[in-house]
Structure formats: C-alpha cells, structure tokens
Write a protein that holds these residues in place. Sequence first.
Motif, PDB file in Angstrom:
ATOM      1  N   ASP A 118       0.820  -1.213   0.000  1.00  0.00           N
ATOM      2  CA  ASP A 118       0.000   0.000   0.000  1.00  0.00           C
ATOM      3  C   ASP A 118       0.856   1.266   0.000  1.00  0.00           C
ATOM      4  O   ASP A 118       0.489   2.270  -0.606  1.00  0.00           O
ATOM      5  N   PHE A 119       1.986   1.219   0.700  1.00  0.00           N
ATOM      6  CA  PHE A 119       2.831   2.428   0.794  1.00  0.00           C
ATOM      7  C   PHE A 119       3.373   2.842  -0.574  1.00  0.00           C
ATOM      8  O   PHE A 119       3.816   3.975  -0.755  1.00  0.00           O
ATOM      9  N   ILE A 120       3.335   1.927  -1.530  1.00  0.00           N
ATOM     10  CA  ILE A 120       3.749   2.269  -2.898  1.00  0.00           C
ATOM     11  C   ILE A 120       2.537   2.573  -3.777  1.00  0.00           C
ATOM     12  O   ILE A 120       2.528   3.542  -4.536  1.00  0.00           O
ATOM     13  N   THR A 121       1.513   1.733  -3.635  1.00  0.00           N
ATOM     14  CA  THR A 121       0.419   1.780  -4.613  1.00  0.00           C
ATOM     15  C   THR A 121      -0.725   2.716  -4.243  1.00  0.00           C
ATOM     16  O   THR A 121      -1.304   3.368  -5.119  1.00  0.00           O
ATOM     17  N   LYS A 122      -1.041   2.788  -2.949  1.00  0.00           N
ATOM     18  CA  LYS A 122      -2.293   3.437  -2.539  1.00  0.00           C
ATOM     19  C   LYS A 122      -2.301   4.933  -2.835  1.00  0.00           C
ATOM     20  O   LYS A 122      -1.454   5.680  -2.341  1.00  0.00           O
ATOM     21  N   GLY A 123      -3.281   5.346  -3.616  1.00  0.00           N
ATOM     22  CA  GLY A 123      -3.420   6.773  -3.939  1.00  0.00           C
ATOM     23  C   GLY A 123      -2.377   7.250  -4.930  1.00  0.00           C
ATOM     24  O   GLY A 123      -2.312   8.434  -5.253  1.00  0.00           O
ATOM     25  N   ASN A 124      -1.543   6.344  -5.431  1.00  0.00           N
ATOM     26  CA  ASN A 124      -0.469   6.766  -6.321  1.00  0.00           C
ATOM     27  C   ASN A 124      -0.672   6.348  -7.773  1.00  0.00           C
ATOM     28  O   ASN A 124       0.235   6.518  -8.591  1.00  0.00           O
ATOM     29  N   ASN A 125      -1.830   5.777  -8.085  1.00  0.00           N
ATOM     30  CA  ASN A 125      -2.056   5.384  -9.472  1.00  0.00           C
ATOM     31  C   ASN A 125      -2.962   6.402 -10.147  1.00  0.00           C
ATOM     32  O   ASN A 125      -3.606   7.225  -9.487  1.00  0.00           O
ATOM     33  N   CYS A 126      -3.014   6.352 -11.448  1.00  0.00           N
ATOM     34  CA  CYS A 126      -3.845   7.275 -12.224  1.00  0.00           C
ATOM     35  C   CYS A 126      -5.299   6.837 -12.098  1.00  0.00           C
ATOM     36  O   CYS A 126      -5.602   5.646 -12.229  1.00  0.00           O
ATOM     37  N   THR A 127      -6.193   7.765 -11.836  1.00  0.00           N
ATOM     38  CA  THR A 127      -7.613   7.405 -11.730  1.00  0.00           C
ATOM     39  C   THR A 127      -8.386   7.809 -12.980  1.00  0.00           C
ATOM     40  O   THR A 127      -9.551   7.450 -13.137  1.00  0.00           O
ATOM     41  N   GLU A 128      -7.750   8.575 -13.841  1.00  0.00           N
ATOM     42  CA  GLU A 128      -8.426   8.979 -15.093  1.00  0.00           C
ATOM     43  C   GLU A 128      -8.499   7.810 -16.071  1.00  0.00           C
ATOM     44  O   GLU A 128      -7.619   6.969 -16.094  1.00  0.00           O
ATOM     45  N   GLU A 129      -9.542   7.803 -16.867  1.00  0.00           N
ATOM     46  CA  GLU A 129      -9.634   6.810 -17.945  1.00  0.00           C
ATOM     47  C   GLU A 129      -8.959   7.407 -19.176  1.00  0.00           C
ATOM     48  O   GLU A 129      -9.175   8.583 -19.501  1.00  0.00           O
ATOM     49  N   PHE A 130      -8.129   6.640 -19.827  1.00  0.00           N
ATOM     50  CA  PHE A 130      -7.566   7.114 -21.105  1.00  0.00           C
ATOM     51  C   PHE A 130      -7.194   5.928 -21.978  1.00  0.00           C
ATOM     52  O   PHE A 130      -7.032   4.809 -21.488  1.00  0.00           O
ATOM     53  N   GLU A 131      -7.119   6.160 -23.248  1.00  0.00           N
ATOM     54  CA  GLU A 131      -6.765   5.112 -24.206  1.00  0.00           C
ATOM     55  C   GLU A 131      -5.248   5.130 -24.351  1.00  0.00           C
ATOM     56  O   GLU A 131      -4.684   6.095 -24.879  1.00  0.00           O
ATOM     57  N   PRO A 132      -4.578   4.081 -23.882  1.00  0.00           N
ATOM     58  CA  PRO A 132      -3.111   4.108 -23.925  1.00  0.00           C
ATOM     59  C   PRO A 132      -2.547   4.219 -25.339  1.00  0.00           C
ATOM     60  O   PRO A 132      -2.997   3.539 -26.251  1.00  0.00           O
ATOM     61  N   GLN A 133      -1.563   5.103 -25.472  1.00  0.00           N
ATOM     62  CA  GLN A 133      -0.857   5.250 -26.745  1.00  0.00           C
ATOM     63  C   GLN A 133       0.534   4.594 -26.661  1.00  0.00           C
ATOM     64  O   GLN A 133       1.198   4.415 -27.673  1.00  0.00           O
ATOM     65  N   THR A 134       0.945   4.289 -25.425  1.00  0.00           N
ATOM     66  CA  THR A 134       2.289   3.759 -25.183  1.00  0.00           C
ATOM     67  C   THR A 134       2.177   2.541 -24.274  1.00  0.00           C
ATOM     68  O   THR A 134       1.505   2.617 -23.242  1.00  0.00           O
ATOM     69  N   ILE A 135       2.809   1.450 -24.681  1.00  0.00           N
ATOM     70  CA  ILE A 135       2.713   0.222 -23.881  1.00  0.00           C
ATOM     71  C   ILE A 135       4.115  -0.143 -23.367  1.00  0.00           C
ATOM     72  O   ILE A 135       5.022  -0.421 -24.153  1.00  0.00           O
ATOM     73  N   ILE A 136       4.243  -0.124 -22.043  1.00  0.00           N
ATOM     74  CA  ILE A 136       5.534  -0.408 -21.399  1.00  0.00           C
ATOM     75  C   ILE A 136       5.360  -1.610 -20.469  1.00  0.00           C
ATOM     76  O   ILE A 136       4.350  -1.696 -19.752  1.00  0.00           O
ATOM     77  N   ALA A 137       6.315  -2.517 -20.477  1.00  0.00           N
ATOM     78  CA  ALA A 137       6.301  -3.648 -19.529  1.00  0.00           C
ATOM     79  C   ALA A 137       7.540  -3.557 -18.654  1.00  0.00           C
ATOM     80  O   ALA A 137       8.629  -3.240 -19.148  1.00  0.00           O
ATOM     81  N   VAL A 138       7.376  -3.809 -17.360  1.00  0.00           N
ATOM     82  CA  VAL A 138       8.543  -3.795 -16.464  1.00  0.00           C
ATOM     83  C   VAL A 138       8.685  -5.131 -15.754  1.00  0.00           C
ATOM     84  O   VAL A 138       7.698  -5.712 -15.289  1.00  0.00           O
ATOM     85  N   ASP A 139       9.913  -5.634 -15.704  1.00  0.00           N
ATOM     86  CA  ASP A 139      10.230  -6.855 -14.950  1.00  0.00           C
ATOM     87  C   ASP A 139       9.476  -8.071 -15.493  1.00  0.00           C
ATOM     88  O   ASP A 139       9.246  -9.023 -14.766  1.00  0.00           O
ATOM     89  N   ILE A 140       9.104  -8.036 -16.772  1.00  0.00           N
ATOM     90  CA  ILE A 140       8.337  -9.142 -17.368  1.00  0.00           C
ATOM     91  C   ILE A 140       9.189  -9.817 -18.440  1.00  0.00           C
ATOM     92  O   ILE A 140       9.452  -9.243 -19.494  1.00  0.00           O
ATOM     93  N   ALA A 141       9.589 -11.075 -18.175  1.00  0.00           N
ATOM     94  CA  ALA A 141      10.498 -11.780 -19.079  1.00  0.00           C
ATOM     95  C   ALA A 141       9.751 -12.414 -20.246  1.00  0.00           C
ATOM     96  O   ALA A 141      10.338 -12.678 -21.296  1.00  0.00           O
ATOM     97  N   ASP A 142       8.440 -12.637 -20.051  1.00  0.00           N
ATOM     98  CA  ASP A 142       7.669 -13.393 -21.039  1.00  0.00           C
ATOM     99  C   ASP A 142       6.251 -12.824 -21.045  1.00  0.00           C
ATOM    100  O   ASP A 142       5.664 -12.623 -19.971  1.00  0.00           O
ATOM    101  N   GLU A 143       5.698 -12.611 -22.226  1.00  0.00           N
ATOM    102  CA  GLU A 143       4.344 -12.040 -22.326  1.00  0.00           C
ATOM    103  C   GLU A 143       3.302 -12.817 -21.526  1.00  0.00           C
ATOM    104  O   GLU A 143       2.342 -12.228 -21.030  1.00  0.00           O
ATOM    105  N   LYS A 144       3.537 -14.129 -21.396  1.00  0.00           N
ATOM    106  CA  LYS A 144       2.580 -14.956 -20.634  1.00  0.00           C
ATOM    107  C   LYS A 144       2.380 -14.434 -19.216  1.00  0.00           C
ATOM    108  O   LYS A 144       1.331 -14.629 -18.613  1.00  0.00           O
ATOM    109  N   LEU A 145       3.433 -13.778 -18.692  1.00  0.00           N
ATOM    110  CA  LEU A 145       3.370 -13.304 -17.309  1.00  0.00           C
ATOM    111  C   LEU A 145       2.530 -12.034 -17.158  1.00  0.00           C
ATOM    112  O   LEU A 145       2.398 -11.500 -16.066  1.00  0.00           O
TER     113      LEU A 145
END
Lengths: 318, 318
Positions: free
Chosen positions: B61-88
Amino acid sequence: MLIGFSEAETFLRNCRDAVIITHINPDGDCIGAGFAMREILSSLGVRSKVVCHDEFPTRFDFITKGNNCTEEFEPQTIIAVDIADEKLMGKYQEIYGGKVQLCIDHHISNKQYAQMTLLRDDAAAACQVIYDLAEYMGVKLTKQCAVCIYTGISTDSGCFRYSCTTPRTHEIAAELMRCFDIDFAHINRNMFEVKSRGRMLLESRVVSLMECCLDEKLTIIAVTQEMMKEMNVCADELEGFAPLTIQLETSEVGILIREREPGLYKCSFRSANDVNVSEICRTLGGGGHAKAAGCTVSGELEDVKHRLIEAVERSLGK
Amino acid sequence: MLIGFSEAETFLRNCRDAVIITHINPDGDCIGAGFAMREILSSLGVRSKVVCHDEFPTRFDFITKGNNCTEEFEPQTIIAVDIADEKLMGKYQEIYGGKVQLCIDHHISNKQYAQMTLLRDDAAAACQVIYDLAEYMGVKLTKQCAVCIYTGISTDSGCFRYSCTTPRTHEIAAELMRCFDIDFAHINRNMFEVKSRGRMLLESRVVSLMECCLDEKLTIIAVTQEMMKEMNVCADELEGFAPLTIQLETSEVGILIREREPGLYKCSFRSANDVNVSEICRTLGGGGHAKAAGCTVSGELEDVKHRLIEAVERSLGK
C-alpha cells in the motif's frame, strides 16, 4: 580520552606485540573486527593475537580457523574492539582491566574505560569504523580482511536491514565487493539462514505455543530448559530468536523468555515500532536500547509472564 | 530489439498516455518498477497508469495506494517492467500481447517480445535498471520514486543477501538513503519479517513435519489445502516459504510442495550450494534458475514425493 583517526594511526604504527580483545558471547562484528585488526597489524609488521572469553562459534571458522597467532608472547599493546564496557571482556577483565590502551567501538554506551577510545556511534558496526580507519591510514586490505569486515558489517546491520545501516555502510559493502571476490551470498546464508534441525524444531515448537495478549500487541515466546534438552539445542544456538517475537503483524512488543535455571528467566524485549522497551526493562531492573533491551526476572514462569505483561501494559497505556 | 539507455530515453521523452504492465503474482520489484516508472513519466509530463493481472497485495500500500492514475484514457504507449515473457502479463496478454513497445527488465531469460528491450541481466532488480536509466536521463527523483526503487532492489536481492547483489546495488541503496529520508528499516521489516498469525503457525506446522532424506541432503516441506484452510492462510501469503527448505545445515536441495487442487502439486526447488535444481526440474517437465526452479506434478502426495526424491537422488549421484 576520545581520539580521532590520526591519533589511532600514530598509536597503531608505533605499537608492538598486541592482544586484541573481543567481547563475551562473540558475534560476527566483534570477531570480524578482531581478525580484521589482526590483518591490518600484520601488514604493519605488528605481531598480534585475538582473544575471547568464550570459544569462537564454529560458524565463524572461515574467519578464525588457522588465522590466529599460535606463538606465545607477552603483550605490550592492549586493544579492545566492539567492547562498550570492560565487564564484557569476561575473564580477560581480570588480566587487562584498566590497561586497555586503544578501544575501537561504535556503541553510544561506550564507557570510555580505555586510555584512547576511537568511537564512531554513527557506524553500523565496529567493522565499519575499522574499514574507515584502514582507508584513512592507506593500509591495503587483504582479501581475508575484507571478508572479516564484510561479515561484521552484514551481521550487525541485520544484512543492511536495521535502522543502524547508513549510506556509508552500503558504500563500504560496494567497495569490498568491487575489490575482492567475496562469497557474500555464502556468508549471508551461513550467518542468517542455516540452522540445526534442533533449532528449527525448537522454533517451530515455541511459535506454536506463542502467546499474544494486550490486543495482540504483545507476543511472548518462552524457551524452557526442558525444551532445549528435548530438541538438543544449546544456549548459543538461540541467537536470533528474539526477533521472532515481533514477526506477528500486530506486534508492538515481543518478549523472549529463556529459562536460565529453575526459577530464573532471562527476558529479551524487542520493539516493532515506537515503544521504548529500554524504559520498560528499566522498571524491571534491566536496560538496553529503545528497540532491543532485556532484564532478568525470578519466580515461577506463569508469575514472571504476568509481571512482564503488567509492565508492558503500563507502558502501552501511557 | 535490444536497446541502450539512449534509445530508451528518446522513446520516453517522446511518448504519451502510457500503460505500465507488471507481472502476475506481483512482487516488490515489479510493483516498485511500475510505480517508479510512473513517477519518472510524471516528471516528464507523461500521463501513465500501472496495471496488473492481480490486485497489489496490501503490504505494498505504501507504494500503490493513492499513487495510481484514476483517469480513464486510451493508452498510446505500452511499457512492460520486470516481465520476461508475455505470458506473465496474465489477462493483459490478450489486450497488449505483441504490442509492447518498451520492456525494461533484468531477467536473462527475457524473450524479447517487445519492440524495444532495455535488458540489464547483471542488475539485481528491474528497479536497479530504472535507477540507472533515470540517472542517465538526468531525471530528478521524487522521494516516492526513491521509495519504490529501494523496495524493488531490496526485495529482489533478499535485502542484499543473494548472489545477484552487485556493488552497484549497494551504491544505489547508498545514494537513495543519502538523498532521501527513506524509512528503509520499516520497509524491510514489512517486506521480510512481518507475518500473519496464520502464516506463522503454518510455518511452525510444516517445519515440525518436514522430511529429510538422502543423508539429510534433501528437505521436503508439504503444504496441503487442508492446512491452509485450518490456519486461514491464503496462497499469496506463501511467498518466501520455499527458502525454509534449505535452512537446515545439511540441506543441499529443498523442495516446497504446495497442493494446488486435489492430486495436483506445485513443487518449488531451492539449491543451497552447487546442485543445479533447474536441471532436476527439467527432468520433471519444469524449469527455472540453477538455485531456484519449479515444476508441477500430479498424483497422490506420497507418490509425488517419491518421484521428486528419485529425481534428486539421480542428480546428487552424478
């Protein structure tokens, strides 16, 4: 007298035939500091021997075994490392009490019993002070010295976990790892993870019997002589047991009660957050640090627990 | 395509409206990396949202809570972090599979599914790569970003304990602690020590039932659905259980068997020293790293154990 690196350097460069005293119940920091100091003195051409009231536990063989002086000599120089109070020298207090010339330490509670005290109370470990001193003196470290210093720093900081860890602690680890091929993962596994079967089973047993009270804010774990005998665990295997008492998510205070002899209990207190357990222990005739303190209480086990709970309750109620 | 910091910088400085994908069963590193990336994008004026197949565990919670975007938007950029395989990516694979533009990772096994992959397989954590990238870009970190990066680095390196830790890992910790008032002791306590009562009792139970065989070189711990129900422990509380299997001083290999459903067992292998458990798991239809690997085996529990023991015995006999 408190001294700085410059005076310590002058002293070390001009000493000879040194005894290096480590404290009773030796841990990774005093053993690492003692043998690191011996390595540094060797490179200055000074003969030295590390001594301890207790035998060094076998898990520190990689530091101690074959690395101490085997020659007999009459010490001309008395050095103490990681020893805040002469009482902690054990049997060596009789021989060297009042005669320590240089003490290198990081405990704010250091009693300044030595003629010269190099004290850095912002250091996570005595080994951190020794690293900085060696760097100041321009002494080239050996790999064995690096292993000693890494071990002391890692063990006293709980592997860089506890609040005593500073940016400098991490910097020193980085420098040691960069310059030497230290098998730090192996060291850390042996320091923090490896346990005897008896120790694992004893942990399992006492956790299954742990008592939570005061709205689950206090956790009490008791280890009796009978349990230790049944699991074939000796007293020095109980190191690292006390932190178990504050693993529970609701814990504010944890107490490990160890039966020393029938009717006599050593009580180790831990604080998870803001409760000052040193103050609680003072009301019970003990003392220590804000987050880790202790006292000795006599009586029947249930009665002892009752008195401990009352003392914690008074403190939580404040 | 593998890219360097320069291409990653150009991409990030020219992107907009980004979604940052973290992996299933999220841990401290992917959560830290996701939210650190969001902080960095914010400081570049880029709107972004961190997503995950699973809910973020409350201990983050100390990282996530209240710290994410609450607006709805259509992503134009797709970034993956710490993901070795799309299955994950879990359910996000359906939406973003084949569309990831930038992947930031440290797994040597990365499948390079993204258009651009910033891969540093010598980094202890994805958060270490992100720190180095931010430094390269000259982005001034916020305190929240520093907390995210510290958490990722600390959790993935086992608090600087595991062999993936590098001098650079320590240097970054030192820099973060020097520049920001990070409550690292509190973070580490919550990441590594705090447990629910059920988790503590379950640990106690399985240790008391652990089986040692092959001259005590193999330790097996089994967690059944029944035990978990009895102790009121959910699956995501089992994180960190597998290392228990190699705490025993004689252990070379440890196996944690978890009952997924009746007759289906997830087996997590750990190696204490030199045995390559990835090879053992491959003979059982699984895989992984040399020191941590896994496989899924079906059958009756006793029969499953028997097959695992045989596989380990073959490997130890080599």
